[in-house]
Design a protein around this motif. Sequence first.
Motif, short mmCIF file in Angstrom:
data_model
loop_
_atom_site.label_atom_id
_atom_site.label_comp_id
_atom_site.label_asym_id
_atom_site.label_seq_id
_atom_site.Cartn_x
_atom_site.Cartn_y
_atom_site.Cartn_z
N ASN A 1 64.60 21.26 6.90
CA ASN A 1 63.96 21.25 5.61
C ASN A 1 63.15 22.51 5.40
OD1 ASN A 1 62.15 20.16 3.36
ND2 ASN A 1 63.71 18.65 3.73
N GLY A 2 63.11 22.98 4.16
CA GLY A 2 62.33 24.17 3.86
C GLY A 2 63.04 25.46 4.22
N ALA A 3 64.32 25.36 4.61
CA ALA A 3 65.03 26.56 5.01
C ALA A 3 65.50 27.37 3.80
CB ALA A 3 66.22 26.20 5.89
N MET B 1 37.42 18.11 16.61
CA MET B 1 37.97 17.75 15.30
C MET B 1 39.19 16.85 15.48
SD MET B 1 37.61 18.86 12.01
CE MET B 1 37.02 20.53 12.10
N GLY B 2 39.33 15.88 14.59
CA GLY B 2 40.57 15.10 14.55
C GLY B 2 41.48 15.72 13.50
N VAL B 3 42.78 15.76 13.78
CA VAL B 3 43.71 16.36 12.82
C VAL B 3 44.90 15.43 12.62
CG1 VAL B 3 45.20 18.34 12.30
CG2 VAL B 3 43.09 18.70 13.59
N LEU B 4 45.20 15.14 11.35
CA LEU B 4 46.44 14.43 11.02
C LEU B 4 47.33 15.42 10.30
CD1 LEU B 4 48.24 11.93 10.68
CD2 LEU B 4 47.02 11.45 8.56
N LEU B 5 48.55 15.55 10.80
CA LEU B 5 49.44 16.61 10.37
C LEU B 5 50.72 15.96 9.85
CD1 LEU B 5 49.45 19.75 11.07
CD2 LEU B 5 50.61 19.11 13.13
N VAL B 6 51.08 16.23 8.62
CA VAL B 6 52.38 15.80 8.15
C VAL B 6 53.28 17.01 8.23
CG1 VAL B 6 53.70 15.14 6.11
CG2 VAL B 6 51.56 13.99 6.62
N GLU B 7 54.41 16.89 8.85
CA GLU B 7 55.20 18.09 9.12
C GLU B 7 56.68 17.78 9.23
OE1 GLU B 7 53.87 21.55 9.18
OE2 GLU B 7 56.00 21.31 8.84
N HIS B 8 57.48 18.76 8.80
CA HIS B 8 58.93 18.68 9.02
C HIS B 8 59.32 19.47 10.26
CE1 HIS B 8 60.29 16.80 5.43
NE2 HIS B 8 59.60 17.63 4.68
N ASP B 9 58.56 20.55 10.47
CA ASP B 9 58.96 21.52 11.47
C ASP B 9 58.73 20.98 12.87
OD1 ASP B 9 59.15 23.67 13.20
OD2 ASP B 9 58.44 25.10 11.70
N MET B 10 59.79 20.51 13.48
CA MET B 10 59.69 19.86 14.78
C MET B 10 59.24 20.84 15.85
SD MET B 10 60.62 16.69 14.51
CE MET B 10 61.65 15.97 15.76
N ASP B 11 59.75 22.05 15.73
CA ASP B 11 59.42 23.09 16.69
C ASP B 11 57.92 23.26 16.78
OD1 ASP B 11 60.39 24.77 18.50
OD2 ASP B 11 61.14 26.29 17.09
#
Lengths: 255, 345, 604
Positions: free
Chosen positions: A46-48, C553-563
């Motif tokens: 996604n986003g590519a 700090m606490g962080v909630l991350l929504v992400e596509h980038d698996m890497d």
Amino acid sequence: MGAHNEVSRAVLEVSNLTVHYGKVEALSNASIKVGEGQIVTVIGPNGAGKTTMLSAVMGMLASKGQVGFDGQIEGVPEVERMVARGMNLVPEKRELFGEMSVEDNLVLGAFQRYRMGKRDHGDTMEEVYALFPRLKERRAQLAGTLSGGERQMLAVGRALMAKPKLLMLDEPSLGLAPLIVREIFRIISELRRRGVSILLVEQNARAALQVADYAYVLETGAIAMEGPAHMLADDPRVIEAYLGLGGKHQDMLAG
Amino acid sequence: MDFQIALILGQDGITNGAIYALLALALVLVFAVTRVIFIPQGEFVAYGALTLAMVGNGVLPATVWLLLGAGVVVAVLDGMAALRAGQSKRLIAIMAVNLAYPLALLGLLKAMPLAELALALQVLVALLIVVPLGPMMYRIVYQPIAEAPVLVLLIVSVAAHLAMVGLGLLFFGAEGYRTPAFSDARFEVGPMTVTGQTVWVVMSSLVLIVALALFFGRTIYGKALRATAINRNGARLMGISPALAGKLTFFLAALIGTLSGVLISPITTIYYDSGFLIGLKGFVAAIIGGLASYPIAAGGAILVGLLEAFSSFWASAYKEVIVFTLIIPVLVWRSLTSHHMEEEE
Amino acid sequence: MKAGLSPRLFLVVFMGILLLAPLTLSAFYITLLNYIGLYAMVALGLVLLTGVGGLTSFGQAAFVGIGAYTTAVLSTSAELPAWIAWAGGAPWISLVVGLVLTAAVAVLIGSLTLKLSGHYLPLGTIAWGISLYFLFGTMATLGGHTGLSGIPAISVFGVELLQGHQVYYLIWAFLLLGIFTTRNLLDSREGRAIRALKGGIVMAEAMGVDTARSRMVIFVIAALLACASGWLYAHMQRFVNPTPFGLHLGIEYLFMAVVGGAAHVWGALVGAGVITVLKQWLQDVLPKLLGESGNFEIIVFGILMVLILHKARGGLWPIIVAGVNRVVPIRVDRRRIDPNATPLPRRNMPAAGDVLLEARDVTRRFGGLVANNNMSLSVRAGEILALIGPNGAGKSTMFNQVSGVDTPTSGEVLFLGQSVVGKGSRAISRLGMSRTFQHVKLLPTMSVLENVAIGAHLRGSKGVLASAWRMDRVEEDRILAEAARQIERVGLAEHMHDEAGSLALGQQRILEIARALASDPCLLLLDEPAAGLRYKEKQALGDLLKRLRGEGMGVLLVEHDMDFVMGLVDRVVVMEFGEKIAEGLPEEVQKNPAVLEAYLGGVE
């Protein structure tokens, strides 16, 4: 990889297509080719920039580069003109006319042909209904009330009403349950059998690589890999691009 | 107030309401398809009425010069665009539509004894002159900024309104006109007298509304306009260009406006600047329908007409205040019931 | 950038010219300048309202009318009712009465119409603009259409301002006071809150800005400026009737703001000047040209407006500035940052490992569509949790549920043990949760520093008056120093004074993190922070997040980038079709067949 999509006659030949959103380059120097009767897929995380590429080819977005379609080169593609010349896009968001009936949605698919004086939409509609019997059942229903799978069928059916030479599908499997995804891909194969060339953009790499003849992998706005689909299906780097696995687990995927 | 007066007021209210309904429909249509809040709608009413008045007086209506001028501008804009796109073949069609038509019309009008024409033909002449100004206006004023935010389009609309009022003064002068009634018949219906013109107005409105409903429900062009209103991107992907949809919509809006002017001018004296207030009342109705619902807008228009008629009896000085203040609670109610605040930059 | 003339120099020259003008110009030109000053005051209010705040009003002329009529009635009526008799006959008292009355009317009209979204607001202003105009014309106490005459001149220190050149100084003093007040206000905590309106309500509210209040503030200020203009007008003309307060003037005022450049305080003056002079000239020339009398200038104005909106939507002021710059470079004065300012107080951070955020069985339906189904997750202090899943899995919806942008259909969201369902993002931000946006929402023409300072909005308290008259500088220094600190923390120090819009996308995303940090949060919600970032930028972002985690700090991350996610986070929650399909350590999740299937698609 150095591979090229060797085709006898190209329906679509995109060279050095570049798109900017403001200062951000979303697509850089992408070149792809779709041969007559081929299914070509563009996959990538996604986003590519996959959707950006289709939108630019269609003329929905401003771009630099060349789009050759059906033997004629367009400097700046213009949507209405591309539709008139036989290019059709089924966008990721489907963009149906929700408050209109299924049948009206289909009729509008033939708008450009109607304008050019070709009044054969009645016959085309029967062909579409033959391909998607479900749509015939629901023809009086409003498009907005359809289920996700039916919407996708309607979006594809509506595009077919224009009798396209090239059909571009943006994430047709998006948000659909696996059973319906299979149905959609079956139809994609069927369309090719009927002579429609298809450019398929997918995140669902496995399904896409299974139906396609040739594939491009898009990563951060540039073509990272290309090759015959069956070869890419086994390429560990594709998996890497998607999952950030560093190639460790491809044995598992193969299993 | 006795029953007799109430009946007369009611009749007035419905007659005016029918006109407001037509205008409201046009405003809703224009907004839905192009996102333009069409303030100059009222000017088409005034231009229609006053052009008819000029024709009736046997004077060459000055609006035909505006038509010619607008045609020249459109021809230049479209011609340059065609040349730039390398489509020089289109030049002939562009010239024919935008230059040859106004010139032919001008020649025809000069040759004809305008005052002696039948009323129906005079109306036709007014339509032939004023209605093409609609799509031309879209091409010149709105098409170059079709993607601009609604607020910019609104300010442009106000500017166009202002220019048209000024031109109206130039063309027609400050004097007001009334055109002859379509029919002098009077009908006794129970205790009240209904004038022929009232019947004409109400029936024409109904016919026009039915015709519009058929156009949108049955024809592919009507469906294309609805599709554009529902989903602009989807429509573009079908090859329905925003420019085409815009011009078609403005054609309809100009047609409705001009017809409204022709219908109302036997009832009230129309001045060059009368259109604005008439159009705004259509707006009140359109907003009652949330700029989206045709039936509610039409119902709202009748309500506005009745409110105006009755308040002119009870508090004639405050008639306009009452009608325009009505819009505020309606707007508040509308914005409380609509949910998308964001992304409307 | 440092070289060039100071803008102050231009200002001094301009003031000098203003001061000397009456000594050299004829009465005709003085009158013209008086009108320009009066109109510019109203246009200035519209700059604040339209150009800065994004609200459009065609009804400002009605507020001018309220100012004019209030003073006209109070200073001419022989028999005022007893309760108001004290205000009779004294222009300065009637100015105060007029301002109070205008503020009251503006608050009333504002509370009714400011809620109106988008295009409904300007339509509403047309409606009340017309209504008030008709009221002026019909109310007997206001003299009907003939109006009221015999209004006395204003006295200043015992001098009656009877002549045009006398009232000239008063008008321009008022205008300059208005311009400087507005400029001060815009360069302050409140001003940033007002300017944030254009960045979208969602962003402003998430930074703790009460957008309804900000809208009301600029609406009232604009009305007050119009009222003061009306007061001056009445005492200059010594006579009022309804004509100058009608809708056509309301439209003209808006045109002035747009022509001059609605985003700049000086644009109001330029617009008022251009339109007034043009109108004077056209009223002279056009009737001769056309052989008829009438207000034909509106044709030219209409066409001019259309052209300006087609070709130069920013108006004339930016063009003038660019033109002058080409001849003599104007120095750009940077905001000075005081490194010694006392740091703003900080909240007590929860201990590492404490649960910060807990979502329990959150379900969100849109009609028949279930976007989130029984979603649960929790974030602890000193932990990074990633919420991942393929496109359309419902991650963004989930993000909206926990950040207060949306309200779940059922289920519970607890932040620091408190339920935050239905609280709204402003309250949530005050509790210590701050966020970034998937589609970057910042103010492109404001500097990086100012953008980040918006994040510290809730850590200051100085209001409109303090800001307008510069009584906020100590707090302002502290806020800016804090913003600068956060900018340095994320590594954007070299871009501190650049326009935010000139940054690359990756830097803009980092800027959003700095803005979130400026609110001194204990939990950061990041919506796809790595989207569109280059490899190096991703690395830098990862390092920053690790550092923040180290600080508790606490962080909630929504992400596509698996890497990006895999090397960084402590735990992962995977969604598909609105539901949680896996949760655990990154390496576990990676091996989970359901996750592989969700990402790569099923194989037959």
